[in-house]
Design an enzyme around this catalytic site. Structure first.
Site, PDB file in Angstrom:
ATOM      1  N   GLU A 407       0.822  -1.211   0.000  1.00 15.06           N
ATOM      2  CA  GLU A 407       0.000   0.000   0.000  1.00 15.06           C
ATOM      3  C   GLU A 407       0.848   1.250   0.000  1.00 15.06           C
ATOM      4  OE1 GLU A 407      -1.661  -1.830   2.972  1.00 15.06           O
ATOM      5  OE2 GLU A 407      -3.216  -2.691   1.694  1.00 15.06           O
ATOM      6  N   HIS A 492      -1.002  -5.968  11.967  1.00 14.00           N
ATOM      7  CA  HIS A 492      -1.884  -7.071  11.569  1.00 14.00           C
ATOM      8  C   HIS A 492      -1.590  -8.370  12.309  1.00 14.00           C
ATOM      9  CE1 HIS A 492      -2.302  -5.031   7.308  1.00 14.00           C
ATOM     10  NE2 HIS A 492      -2.853  -4.322   8.280  1.00 14.00           N
ATOM     11  N   ASN A 530      -4.769  -6.524   3.920  1.00 16.07           N
ATOM     12  CA  ASN A 530      -5.163  -6.060   5.257  1.00 16.07           C
ATOM     13  C   ASN A 530      -6.335  -6.925   5.733  1.00 16.07           C
ATOM     14  OD1 ASN A 530      -4.581  -4.124   3.121  1.00 16.07           O
ATOM     15  ND2 ASN A 530      -4.041  -2.831   4.832  1.00 16.07           N
TER      16      ASN A 530
HETATM   17  P1  FAE Z   1      -9.695  -6.122  17.679  1.00 13.84           P
HETATM   18  O1  FAE Z   1     -10.309  -5.250  16.661  1.00 13.84           O
HETATM   19  O2  FAE Z   1      -8.280  -5.873  18.073  1.00 13.84           O
HETATM   20  O3  FAE Z   1     -10.625  -6.052  18.973  1.00 13.84           O
HETATM   21  C1  FAE Z   1     -10.299  -6.700  20.174  1.00 13.84           C
HETATM   22  C2  FAE Z   1     -10.916  -5.910  21.320  1.00 13.84           C
HETATM   23  O4  FAE Z   1     -10.836  -6.666  22.506  1.00 13.84           O
HETATM   24  C3  FAE Z   1     -10.214  -4.586  21.591  1.00 13.84           C
HETATM   25  O5  FAE Z   1     -11.170  -3.565  21.630  1.00 13.84           O
HETATM   26  C4  FAE Z   1      -9.560  -4.808  22.951  1.00 13.84           C
HETATM   27  O6  FAE Z   1      -9.474  -3.636  23.752  1.00 13.84           O
HETATM   28  C5  FAE Z   1     -10.482  -5.837  23.589  1.00 13.84           C
HETATM   29  N1  FAE Z   1      -9.819  -6.655  24.603  1.00 13.84           N
HETATM   30  C6  FAE Z   1      -8.607  -7.240  24.524  1.00 13.84           C
HETATM   31  N2  FAE Z   1      -8.343  -7.941  25.655  1.00 13.84           N
HETATM   32  C7  FAE Z   1      -9.445  -7.798  26.459  1.00 13.84           C
HETATM   33  C8  FAE Z   1      -9.765  -8.267  27.761  1.00 13.84           C
HETATM   34  N3  FAE Z   1      -8.915  -9.038  28.449  1.00 13.84           N
HETATM   35  N4  FAE Z   1     -10.942  -7.899  28.289  1.00 13.84           N
HETATM   36  C9  FAE Z   1     -11.811  -7.112  27.592  1.00 13.84           C
HETATM   37  N5  FAE Z   1     -11.535  -6.637  26.361  1.00 13.84           N
HETATM   38  C10 FAE Z   1     -10.371  -6.981  25.793  1.00 13.84           C
HETATM   39  O7  FAE Z   1      -9.785  -7.646  17.287  1.00 13.84           O
HETATM   40  N6  FAE Z   1      -6.686  -3.818   9.107  1.00 13.84           N
HETATM   41  C11 FAE Z   1      -7.241  -3.645   7.900  1.00 13.84           C
HETATM   42  O8  FAE Z   1      -7.894  -4.553   7.369  1.00 13.84           O
HETATM   43  N7  FAE Z   1      -7.105  -2.442   7.231  1.00 13.84           N
HETATM   44  C12 FAE Z   1      -6.375  -1.404   7.755  1.00 13.84           C
HETATM   45  O9  FAE Z   1      -6.296  -0.330   7.156  1.00 13.84           O
HETATM   46  C13 FAE Z   1      -5.754  -1.599   9.021  1.00 13.84           C
HETATM   47  N8  FAE Z   1      -4.984  -0.624   9.576  1.00 13.84           N
HETATM   48  C14 FAE Z   1      -4.553  -0.770  10.869  1.00 13.84           C
HETATM   49  C15 FAE Z   1      -3.896   0.297  11.500  1.00 13.84           C
HETATM   50  C16 FAE Z   1      -3.561   0.212  12.845  1.00 13.84           C
HETATM   51  C17 FAE Z   1      -2.859   1.363  13.520  1.00 13.84           C
HETATM   52  C18 FAE Z   1      -3.877  -0.972  13.588  1.00 13.84           C
HETATM   53  C19 FAE Z   1      -3.549  -1.081  15.055  1.00 13.84           C
HETATM   54  C20 FAE Z   1      -4.499  -2.031  12.962  1.00 13.84           C
HETATM   55  C21 FAE Z   1      -4.838  -1.947  11.606  1.00 13.84           C
HETATM   56  N9  FAE Z   1      -5.500  -2.994  10.964  1.00 13.84           N
HETATM   57  C22 FAE Z   1      -5.991  -2.827   9.698  1.00 13.84           C
HETATM   58  C23 FAE Z   1      -5.720  -4.283  11.639  1.00 13.84           C
HETATM   59  C24 FAE Z   1      -7.165  -4.470  12.131  1.00 13.84           C
HETATM   60  O10 FAE Z   1      -7.625  -3.321  12.809  1.00 13.84           O
HETATM   61  C25 FAE Z   1      -7.201  -5.702  13.044  1.00 13.84           C
HETATM   62  O11 FAE Z   1      -6.793  -6.810  12.262  1.00 13.84           O
HETATM   63  C26 FAE Z   1      -8.574  -5.955  13.621  1.00 13.84           C
HETATM   64  O12 FAE Z   1      -8.992  -4.865  14.407  1.00 13.84           O
HETATM   65  C27 FAE Z   1      -8.583  -7.225  14.462  1.00 13.84           C
HETATM   66  O13 FAE Z   1      -9.926  -7.521  14.764  1.00 13.84           O
HETATM   67  P2  FAE Z   1     -10.307  -8.431  15.990  1.00 13.84           P
HETATM   68  O14 FAE Z   1     -11.787  -8.533  16.026  1.00 13.84           O
HETATM   69  O15 FAE Z   1      -9.522  -9.669  15.955  1.00 13.84           O
END
Ligand code: FAE
Length: 553
Positions: A407, A492, A530
């Site tokens: 990207e 990721h 992504n």
């Molecule tokens: P996630 O979205 O991380 O959600 C997990 C949640 O669980 C979070 O809100 C935590 O605070 C919560 N949590 C964790 N432990 C606990 C606990 N013990 N008790 C209660 N709550 C808890 O998980 N992906 C893309 O496809 N496109 C992009 O442009 C992209 N850019 C990104 C840029 C950044 C800066 C970051 C950090 C990530 C990016 N990603 C992108 C990755 C994407 O956001 C990530 O793969 C997903 O958010 C993961 O989804 P999950 O549902 O696995």
């Protein structure tokens, strides 16, 4: 989207805003039964009963990111009341300065999860330590977990990673998806679950004609044209940012967000984060109780087969308000690859859930993430106004030995910097394992820096071609230590509880009936693009399977 779905979404967003306005960190939307139907109004949001008083509930969802939001919505639609536990805060109302999220260039506590100083991916500019700032410790929106061999960025708050990510919403190439998850029916994924995920997330593609003339896209056009001159193919990258809003930002008709350098510390406008899509829909069912600032610390199974969770409630400054327990018949772990894997590895190895398989904790990868930047010649400026939301990528995934989806990302310093920056998603077969340390009680990831070699070599091979063609060179002043490649962090994280290995084929953990994983931990380390569209689509598939199985306790 149908008119009734739009109304439901509007209502759900209003419910979240009402809760935030009322200062509620735990709340539920009360359904009003009228003429046999369930009706809600934005005033119907009420404080949830304290978690410790709930006793046993049918279903708990841990987290509020992609997997969690899908799970909560579909369970609630099927009539199952859901308790959702999220360790971060709700980000739906402006603070005293009129902003929900802080400014990127003058960050405050809202930027990061209990850190004394910001830890941005770019460490320096022109070699100077001008990017990171001291901040007060607070329940901010971005976390960076620093394992010995790699740092992992994560979103914290209601909406998880959707609050901080770059909105790039890419469906993986089917041929690669089939090699990564061969046990999943690809016909069904590509005809049903990916379209559903894309629709519900609000994925769109920027207007090509606007892209060609927009001031804020100059940086992307410069890098794209250089890629074409070197013989590479490029493609538009779909997005969940509202591109009509972006066009109005550029025309100065709307407050700026993507054009005001906002992304990793949250977007104040324009982004369709989960609280505006899946979570809004889930709240509007009237069956979801949301407990933010509630962190799950421990999971056990009782003789009855119920799961018992130890949960800590904090305030935004980290003060512990309560340590409570809740019991449930069915538990969905959706705390993200790191959150879910760490909790489950600890549960198994500390003796709380000894029946969990040895596979739990294995198969983690960083989706081959690596970043680099080049300097363009002085006659090719990249522009002083740059959109933080990227819409263009170099698609070299067909390369026989070094596939890469790269990207073109901005460097929005507000001054001309002539930089073309890239986030490479590469195919890297290396994997790591989460391991429990009994003496510290902590879980660590055993990824080693050398394991990035393939990713660095892949991006270098591609950018070397462009540098040779253009007569340009790498920037070494951005990532600290004079490095040209940023291979010390990932956005990721994927894996740790792989589908079909640690779990059955719909995410139920082997040895633990009623305990499911439904997030990025299921995906074995790589998706070639992504990941959030894949995480969402797979979560849709899995929760449909759970509901169809009739196994809910
Ligand atoms: P996630 O979205 O991380 O959600 C997990 C949640 O669980 C979070 O809100 C935590 O605070 C919560 N949590 C964790 N432990 C606990 C606990 N013990 N008790 C209660 N709550 C808890 O998980 N992906 C893309 O496809 N496109 C992009 O442009 C992209 N850019 C990104 C840029 C950044 C800066 C970051 C950090 C990530 C990016 N990603 C992108 C990755 C994407 O956001 C990530 O793969 C997903 O958010 C993961 O989804 P999950 O549902 O696995």
């Amino acid at each position: 989207m149908s008119a009734s779905h739009s109304r439901r979404r509007f209502l759900g967003t209003a419910l979240l805003q009402s809760a935030a306005l009322a200062g509620l960190s735990t709340f539920t939307a009360t359904a009003r039964a009228a003429d046999g139907s369930t009706r809600l109004d934005p005033g119907a949001v009420t404080p949830a009963r304290p978690l410790g008083q709930l006793g046993r509930v049918p279903a708990v969802v841990v987290g509020s990111g992609y997997g969690a939001a899908v799970t909560a919505l579909r369970l609630a639609e099927a009539g199952v009341p859901v308790v959702m536990l999220e360790m971060g805060r709700l980000w739906s109302q402006p603070a005293a300065d009129g902003r929900i999220f802080c400014k990127t260039l003058s960050p405050d506590g809202r930027a990061m999860w209990f850190k004394d100083r910001t830890e941005a991916p770019l460490q320096t500019f022109l070699g100077l330590d001008v990017i990171n700032r001291k901040i007060p410790r607070y329940a901010g929106v971005l976390d960076r977990i620093n394992y010995p061999g790699i740092s992992v960025y994560l979103g914290r708050g209601v909406g998880g990673g959707s609050l901080v990510n770059g909105s790039m919403a890419v469906t993986p190439k089917r041929s690669y998806f089939e090699t990564v998850l061969p046990e999943v029916n690809a016909d069904e994924m590509y005809s049903r679950w990916f379209p559903l995920a894309n629709r519900t997330l609000g994925v769109e593609v920027v207007s090509a004609s606007w892209f060609e003339t927009a001031r804020s896209q100059r940086y992307a056009r410069v890098a794209r044209d250089a890629a074409h001159r070197s013989g590479f193919k490029t493609t538009f990258v779909p997005t969940v940012y509202d591109t009509a809003w972006l066009q109005r930002e550029e025309a100065s008709q709307q407050p700026r967000s993507a054009l005001a350098q906002e992304v990793i510390y949250g977007n104040n406008h324009g982004k369709r984060s989960l609280d505006k899509t899946y979570l809004a829909d889930a709240m509007a069912t009237g069956r979801v109780s949301l407990y933010s600032l509630h962190q799950v610390l421990r999971i056990r199974r009782e003789a009855t087969g119920d799961y018992l969770l130890d949960v800590r409630q904090i305030d935004e400054h980290g003060t512990v308000l309560a340590e409570v327990q809740v019991r449930c018949g069915t538990l969905f772990m959706c705390a993200g690859s790191v959150g879910t894997s760490e909790l489950l590895v600890k549960a198994r190895d500390s003796g709380d859930l000894p029946q969990l398989s040895d596979e739990v904790g294995r198969g983690w990868g960083h989706n081959g993430n690596v970043m680099a930047a080049r300097t363009n010649p002085v006659w090719l400026p990249t522009g002083t106004l740059q959109s933080t939301m990227p819409f263009m990528g170099i698609d070299d995934w067909a390369h026989p030995t070094r596939p890469a989806f790269v990207e073109i990302t901005p460097l929005p310093t507000g001054i001309e910097n002539w930089v073309s920056m890239y986030l490479g998603v590469t195919r890297n077969p290396e994997r790591a394992t989460f391991r429990y340390n009994a003496s510290t009680g902590q879980v660590a990831l055993d990824w080693r820096r050398e394991q990035n070699a393939t990713s660095v070599a892949t991006l270098k091979a591609l950018l070397d071609v462009i540098n040779t063609q253009e007569g340009t060179r790498y920037r070494t002043d951005l990532f600290g230590g004079g490095r040209a490649f940023a291979d010390d962090f990932t956005y990721h994280p994927l894996g740790g509880c792989l589908l079909g290995r640690a779990t059955d084929l719909i995410g139920q953990l082997k040895g633990c009936p009623g305990l499911y994983v439904n997030d990025s931990s299921l995906i074995p380390g790589s998706v070639g693009v992504n990941p959030f569209v894949t995480i969402t689509a797979l979560a849709e598939r899995n929760v449909a399977g759970v509901l169809a199985s009739g196994r809910l306790g």
